[in-house]
Design a protein around this motif. Structure first.
Motif: not given
Length: 154
Positions: A71, A74-75, A78, A93, A97, A100
């Motif tokens: 996570r 991924r963030r 962003k 990404r 995701k 995840e």
């Protein structure tokens, strides 16, 4: 219905995704653990202290080892970043995701294996969700849990 299938149906219900994200981001809750507790109540499974403790340990292991780090990556991906092509960044990404989500699916499978056998009728999910939230964290976000419970399909 398996926990995974139930969780997908529940998450698609109106307002559930927003309620889950609020509990995750604002209250630090583990959404798969909460959905497991709600599913247990829905399917007439009574959660005792041992089941809750085992589920909390399993959720914490998955959260710390896989879900949380994925996570965070991924963030981080962003936001636009100098020297990173936006198309390539978004492609990576999207892959992170997907991994995840797979880790969350694996957690739900592990939680289902820890579930007690059905022993009664379907129950409202709030008590089981409160118990799971207490295993996860010392703070119980009751208002958020009620909001989520009210949006879950019966």
């Amino acid at each position: 219905m398996s926990l995974w299938d139930w969780a997908l149906t529940a998450y698609a219900a109106e307002g559930v995704a927003d309620a889950c994200l609020e509990l995750q981001d604002a209250a630090g809750q583990n959404i798969p653990l909460l959905l497991w507790a709600a599913w247990c109540a829905h399917t007439g499974r009574t959660l005792d202290e041992d089941a809750l403790e085992a589920a909390g340990d399993t959720a914490r292991a998955w959260q710390e080892t896989a879900i949380g780090p994925l996570r965070a990556v991924r963030r981080a991906l962003k936001a636009r970043a100098p020297d990173l092509d936006d198309t390539d960044r978004e492609a990576v990404r999207a892959q992170v995701k997907a991994v995840e989500l797979e880790a969350e699916r694996r957690l739900l499978i592990a939680l289902e294996k820890l579930s007690p056998a059905p022993s009664g009728l379907s129950q409202p999910p709030i008590n089981a969700m409160v118990a799971a939230a207490r295993v996860w964290s010392p703070m119980t976000p009751r208002a958020g849990l009620v909001r989520l419970a009210d949006r879950l399909p019966a």
